[in-house]
Write a protein that holds these residues in place. Structure first.
Motif, PDB file in Angstrom:
ATOM      1  N   THR A 406      40.660  31.272  36.672  1.00 35.05           N
ATOM      2  CA  THR A 406      40.100  32.443  37.648  1.00 35.05           C
ATOM      3  C   THR A 406      41.075  33.699  37.752  1.00 35.05           C
ATOM      4  OG1 THR A 406      39.067  30.596  38.583  1.00 35.05           O
ATOM      5  CG2 THR A 406      39.083  32.479  39.768  1.00 35.05           C
ATOM      6  N   LEU A 407      42.313  33.366  38.416  1.00 34.22           N
ATOM      7  CA  LEU A 407      43.350  34.395  38.572  1.00 34.22           C
ATOM      8  C   LEU A 407      43.370  35.326  37.255  1.00 34.22           C
ATOM      9  CD1 LEU A 407      46.035  32.390  40.618  1.00 34.22           C
ATOM     10  CD2 LEU A 407      44.180  33.964  41.270  1.00 34.22           C
ATOM     11  N   SER A 408      43.505  34.649  36.042  1.00 30.48           N
ATOM     12  CA  SER A 408      43.531  35.535  34.668  1.00 30.48           C
ATOM     13  C   SER A 408      42.375  36.220  34.645  1.00 30.48           C
ATOM     14  CB  SER A 408      43.591  34.245  33.667  1.00 30.48           C
ATOM     15  OG  SER A 408      44.790  33.650  33.730  1.00 30.48           O
ATOM     16  N   THR A 409      41.303  35.534  35.130  1.00 30.03           N
ATOM     17  CA  THR A 409      39.883  36.494  34.806  1.00 30.03           C
ATOM     18  C   THR A 409      39.933  37.722  35.770  1.00 30.03           C
ATOM     19  OG1 THR A 409      38.664  34.557  34.385  1.00 30.03           O
ATOM     20  CG2 THR A 409      37.613  36.562  35.096  1.00 30.03           C
ATOM     21  N   LEU A 410      40.538  37.401  37.170  1.00 25.97           N
ATOM     22  CA  LEU A 410      40.572  38.635  37.928  1.00 25.97           C
ATOM     23  C   LEU A 410      41.375  39.538  37.507  1.00 25.97           C
ATOM     24  CD1 LEU A 410      40.460  36.410  41.247  1.00 25.97           C
ATOM     25  CD2 LEU A 410      38.792  37.739  40.281  1.00 25.97           C
ATOM     26  N   ARG A 411      42.579  39.234  37.006  1.00 25.80           N
ATOM     27  CA  ARG A 411      43.505  40.113  36.419  1.00 25.80           C
ATOM     28  C   ARG A 411      42.967  41.115  35.506  1.00 25.80           C
ATOM     29  NH1 ARG A 411      49.332  38.374  33.332  1.00 25.80           N
ATOM     30  NH2 ARG A 411      50.373  40.828  33.188  1.00 25.80           N
ATOM     31  N   ASN A 419      36.554  46.798  39.340  1.00 21.70           N
ATOM     32  CA  ASN A 419      37.335  46.453  40.775  1.00 21.70           C
ATOM     33  C   ASN A 419      36.079  45.740  41.699  1.00 21.70           C
ATOM     34  OD1 ASN A 419      39.690  47.365  40.090  1.00 21.70           O
ATOM     35  ND2 ASN A 419      39.162  49.561  40.715  1.00 21.70           N
ATOM     36  N   GLU A 420      34.931  46.204  41.382  1.00 21.52           N
ATOM     37  CA  GLU A 420      33.827  45.327  42.454  1.00 21.52           C
ATOM     38  C   GLU A 420      33.946  43.923  41.951  1.00 21.52           C
ATOM     39  OE1 GLU A 420      29.026  46.044  43.650  1.00 21.52           O
ATOM     40  OE2 GLU A 420      30.256  47.557  42.267  1.00 21.52           O
ATOM     41  N   ARG A 421      33.629  43.747  40.533  1.00 21.41           N
ATOM     42  CA  ARG A 421      33.562  42.125  40.140  1.00 21.41           C
ATOM     43  C   ARG A 421      34.843  41.531  40.558  1.00 21.41           C
ATOM     44  NH1 ARG A 421      32.258  41.147  34.447  1.00 21.41           N
ATOM     45  NH2 ARG A 421      31.973  38.794  35.156  1.00 21.41           N
ATOM     46  N   ALA A 422      35.803  42.033  40.487  1.00 19.89           N
ATOM     47  CA  ALA A 422      37.355  41.455  40.802  1.00 19.89           C
ATOM     48  C   ALA A 422      37.301  41.087  42.282  1.00 19.89           C
ATOM     49  CB  ALA A 422      38.511  42.181  40.303  1.00 19.89           C
ATOM     50  N   ASP A 423      36.703  42.135  43.055  1.00 23.03           N
ATOM     51  CA  ASP A 423      36.812  41.701  44.545  1.00 23.03           C
ATOM     52  C   ASP A 423      35.713  40.814  44.991  1.00 23.03           C
ATOM     53  OD1 ASP A 423      34.981  42.951  47.349  1.00 23.03           O
ATOM     54  OD2 ASP A 423      37.361  42.871  47.375  1.00 23.03           O
ATOM     55  N   GLN A 424      34.538  40.704  44.438  1.00 24.97           N
ATOM     56  CA  GLN A 424      33.607  39.396  44.646  1.00 24.97           C
ATOM     57  C   GLN A 424      34.277  38.238  44.184  1.00 24.97           C
ATOM     58  OE1 GLN A 424      29.928  40.388  42.452  1.00 24.97           O
ATOM     59  NE2 GLN A 424      29.424  41.986  43.560  1.00 24.97           N
ATOM     60  N   GLY A 425      34.916  38.414  43.148  1.00 29.66           N
ATOM     61  CA  GLY A 425      35.823  36.979  42.725  1.00 29.66           C
ATOM     62  C   GLY A 425      36.729  36.492  43.650  1.00 29.66           C
ATOM     63  N   LEU A 426      37.553  37.569  44.032  1.00 31.69           N
ATOM     64  CA  LEU A 426      38.532  37.168  45.147  1.00 31.69           C
ATOM     65  C   LEU A 426      37.871  36.712  46.233  1.00 31.69           C
ATOM     66  CD1 LEU A 426      41.197  40.138  44.846  1.00 31.69           C
ATOM     67  CD2 LEU A 426      41.719  37.400  44.425  1.00 31.69           C
ATOM     68  N   TYR A 456      32.075  27.105  45.089  1.00 36.89           N
ATOM     69  CA  TYR A 456      32.540  26.750  43.819  1.00 36.89           C
ATOM     70  C   TYR A 456      31.763  27.222  42.699  1.00 36.89           C
ATOM     71  CZ  TYR A 456      34.752  24.096  39.891  1.00 36.89           C
ATOM     72  OH  TYR A 456      35.422  23.434  39.003  1.00 36.89           O
ATOM     73  N   ILE A 457      30.245  27.214  42.596  1.00 32.22           N
ATOM     74  CA  ILE A 457      29.355  27.358  41.698  1.00 32.22           C
ATOM     75  C   ILE A 457      29.586  29.165  41.275  1.00 32.22           C
ATOM     76  CG2 ILE A 457      26.942  27.879  41.056  1.00 32.22           C
ATOM     77  CD1 ILE A 457      26.784  25.087  42.197  1.00 32.22           C
ATOM     78  N   ALA A 458      29.870  29.957  42.648  1.00 37.40           N
ATOM     79  CA  ALA A 458      29.795  31.391  42.703  1.00 37.40           C
ATOM     80  C   ALA A 458      30.902  31.834  41.919  1.00 37.40           C
ATOM     81  CB  ALA A 458      29.896  31.872  44.305  1.00 37.40           C
ATOM     82  N   ILE A 459      32.039  31.262  42.261  1.00 37.73           N
ATOM     83  CA  ILE A 459      33.334  31.560  41.222  1.00 37.73           C
ATOM     84  C   ILE A 459      32.946  31.294  39.860  1.00 37.73           C
ATOM     85  CG2 ILE A 459      35.577  30.963  40.825  1.00 37.73           C
ATOM     86  CD1 ILE A 459      35.988  30.557  43.607  1.00 37.73           C
ATOM     87  N   LEU A 460      32.122  30.081  39.342  1.00 38.62           N
ATOM     88  CA  LEU A 460      31.977  29.816  37.954  1.00 38.62           C
ATOM     89  C   LEU A 460      31.045  30.812  37.313  1.00 38.62           C
ATOM     90  CD1 LEU A 460      31.984  25.944  37.955  1.00 38.62           C
ATOM     91  CD2 LEU A 460      33.885  27.506  37.436  1.00 38.62           C
ATOM     92  N   GLU A 461      30.152  31.221  38.192  1.00 40.38           N
ATOM     93  CA  GLU A 461      29.209  32.154  37.823  1.00 40.38           C
ATOM     94  C   GLU A 461      29.884  33.637  37.522  1.00 40.38           C
ATOM     95  OE1 GLU A 461      26.121  32.461  40.633  1.00 40.38           O
ATOM     96  OE2 GLU A 461      25.088  30.959  39.832  1.00 40.38           O
ATOM     97  N   MET A 462      30.919  33.962  38.348  1.00 36.91           N
ATOM     98  CA  MET A 462      31.490  35.028  38.006  1.00 36.91           C
ATOM     99  C   MET A 462      32.362  35.049  36.630  1.00 36.91           C
ATOM    100  SD  MET A 462      34.910  36.480  38.277  1.00 36.91           S
ATOM    101  CE  MET A 462      35.493  35.317  39.316  1.00 36.91           C
ATOM    102  N   ARG A 463      32.906  33.720  36.528  1.00 34.96           N
ATOM    103  CA  ARG A 463      33.930  33.485  35.465  1.00 34.96           C
ATOM    104  C   ARG A 463      33.152  33.553  34.006  1.00 34.96           C
ATOM    105  NH1 ARG A 463      37.549  28.131  34.453  1.00 34.96           N
ATOM    106  NH2 ARG A 463      38.227  28.566  32.251  1.00 34.96           N
TER     107      ARG A 463
END
Length: 587
Positions: A406-411, A419-426, A456-463
């Motif tokens: 998850t952190l690798s994806t955000l990076r 940045n908007e998707r990264a912010d949502q993931g964070l 938890y599902i919200a993070i996986l959907e972003m990933r």
């Protein structure tokens, strides 16, 4: 008096009396109540079975009777038969011969089409007649139809069906009264003038009817018979009874004036049980059997119980005498060993090896001490496993591998300028960490567990950039039920990682929670890739999941430690259709 007191105060006397009371009272009472309950149960079951068998027999007999009435209706409504009967006498010899052949063929075909119809014939007092099979016109000519009661009744009823009693067919050519038949007669009519033009007789197979009735046995001497609404016996295996009225007045009233399917009556000081069922033509199928043939075995059982009680009484006296001589020393030894246990010595074991009740008590005493030691060891092991499971639960709350990805994806999103998707993931990760780490203890409510799953599902959907649709069905009263932390999240993660990610698509996950007989029933189901059969066999065993990864092992251990031995988890899966987990746990 002194002798009596001396005997009554002896230990042997007390043992004998105790054994008499212990053995005789329970044996007698249990035997008595068993007799009452079994008698009621057997009578009820036997009667229910008899009524059901009688109904089935009545249905079978009715089907035979319906075959006869249907055959009669078929011939009665045939215009060819009507024209032949009207025009036969006025036709030439050649035409009459053609009519004879045509009607004989027709009647034979009708008989061959029904296994229950024995013979059919059409006749008239003027001399012409037709019949199927072994019908004999010469025998008919010897009979004076005008003097036969059933002929007169058929004419009087003017086309209605006349059901006659079982009899030997007088017009069969196979011999003198050889065919057993049940005749159904009626007059043939000219449909235009309504004039009577002949008689139609359909003879049902009497042997088939008797065989159908005899298939069902009522005790050893019970029997079935069929009576008409006037109480006349129309069908009976004993042909001498046919045509007679029911002799017993009580039986006559119960059969004809009572609507109950079951009845009881007495005749010649014998008590009878009876059943009856209405047939399709209005007749009544009646079965009677002496009641003793149903309950006689229970009376024998009662006598055996009394005899057994007496035998146990004698045995109690003998056993009391023997035990009184041998019981004192073993009891003293057992008492001393119990005192040592009370002082804290759990290593003590009694050395009493006798095979009587004292020996059995000693054996159970030793077994109890063994179980206490095993229980203490089990408690220590369970405490160790619980600590291990708690540590595993803490480490599994946010999977390190998942957190790393998850952190690798955000990076990567930040470097790519998304940045908007990264912010949502964070934000989703922070909310998950808050929900997961903000709860104390290892038990949380169902609602709290589902809240963690949604984040938890919200993070996986972003990933994975797919939509994972979660549907939840919680029955009333389940929302605040406490369950082990992270009990359902590993199953949802398993559905996504192994069900949807390999297919590179989204999917549906359904969670259902309900109560079943005081247990919490949980279903987690997905429509993902499914699990191959060989892999499924490795995952499951009669004790639960033993070959799974960290998540499945965590679920299994949590159920075992926090919910007791009665809890279980099972899995079913079909390749291409998805996987289903079912959890049963005490609430």
């Amino acid at each position: 008096m002194l002798l009596f007191e001396k005997i009554s105060n002896r230990f042997a006397s007390k043992m004998i009396m105790a054994f008499l009371l212990i053995i005789l009272i329970p044996t007698t009472l249990s035997g008595f109540f068993f007799y009452l309950e079994s008698s009621s149960l057997v009578k009820k079951n036997v009667r229910a079975s008899t009524v059901q068998l009688t109904k089935q027999t009545a249905d079978s007999v009715s089907s035979i009777l319906n075959a006869g009435s249907d055959t009669s209706d078929l011939i009665y409504g045939d215009l060819k038969v009507q024209q032949a009967a009207m025009n036969y006498n006025a036709s030439s010899l050649g035409a009459q011969d053609q009519i004879n052949k045509s009607l004989s063929s027709l009647l034979n075909n009708v008989v061959y089409s029904s296994s229950f119809v024995r013979i059919v014939y059409i006749l008239d007092a003027d001399g012409w007649s037709w019949g199927s099979g072994t019908f004999s016109a010469s025998k008919l000519k010897k009979a004076n139809l005008t003097q036969l009661d059933w002929v007169e009744e058929s004419k009087r009823k003017d086309g209605e069906l006349i059901w006659q009693a079982l009899r030997k067919d007088p017009f069969s050519g196979g011999g003198d009264n050889t065919d057993l038949v049940l005749p159904i007669s009626r007059t043939l009519k000219d449909f235009e003038s309504l004039k009577q033009i002949g008689l139609l007789v359909v003879n049902l197979n009497g042997k088939a009817i008797i065989n159908t009735i005899n298939k069902v046995r009522l005790g050893e001497t019970g029997r079935y018979m069929v009576v008409n609404p006037e109480g006349i016996i129309m069908i009976d295996a004993d042909l001498s009874r046919i045509g007679q009225r029911i002799e017993e007045p009580d039986l006559y009233d119960l059969v004809l004036k009572d609507d109950s399917a079951e009845f009881e009556y007495s005749s010649e000081e014998i008590h009878y049980y009876g059943v009856k069922q209405l047939l399709s033509n209005g007749w009544i199928l009646v079965g009677t059997v002496p009641s003793l043939e149903i309950t006689g075995a229970l009376d024998k059982l009662h006598n055996r119980i009394l005899f057994t009680s007496a035998c146990f009484g004698l045995l109690a006296i003998l056993v009391g005498l023997l035990i009184a001589k041998r019981v004192t020393n073993p009891i003293k030894q057992l008492t001393l060993d119990m005192k040592r246990v009370r002082q804290g010595d759990l290593k003590v074991r009694t050395e009493v090896k006798s095979t009587d009740e004292i020996g059995l008590m000693s054996k159970h005493f030793n077994k109890m001490l063994d179980e206490i030691e095993q229980l203490m060891k089990r408690i220590e092991e369970e405490q160790r496993l619980k600590v291990t499971a708690e540590v595993r639960a803490v480490t599994y709350r946010i999977h390190p591998h998942f957190l790393y990805n998850t952190l690798s994806t955000l990076r990567w999103l930040i470097r790519s300028g998304e940045n908007e998707r990264a912010d949502q993931g964070l934000g989703a990760l922070i909310r998950l960490l808050e929900a997961n780490m903000g709860k104390s203890g290892q038990l949380i409510t169902v609602v709290e567990e589902l809240d963690i799953i949604e984040k938890y599902i919200a993070i996986l959907e972003m990933r994975y950039e797919h939509k994972y649709e979660l549907s939840v069905d919680i029955k009333p009263g389940i929302h605040q039920v406490m369950i082990p932390r992270m009990l359902l999240q590993p199953l949802v993660e398993n559905a996504i990682f192994h069900g949807f990610v390999p297919l590179n698509r989204g999917g549906k996950i359904r969670i259902e929670l309900s109560e079943e007989q005081g247990n919490l029933h949980i279903l987690v189901k997905d429509d993902g890739a499914g699990i191959p059969e060989d892999r499924l066999r490795k995952l499951t065993s009669k004790d639960g999941f033993i070959q799974g990864g960290i998540g499945l092992r965590h679920v299994h251990d949590s159920l075992k430690l926090y919910c007791g031995e009665g809890s279980l988890i099972s899995i079913t899966s079909e390749v291409g259709a998805g996987t289903q987990f079912i959890i049963m746990m005490r609430m």
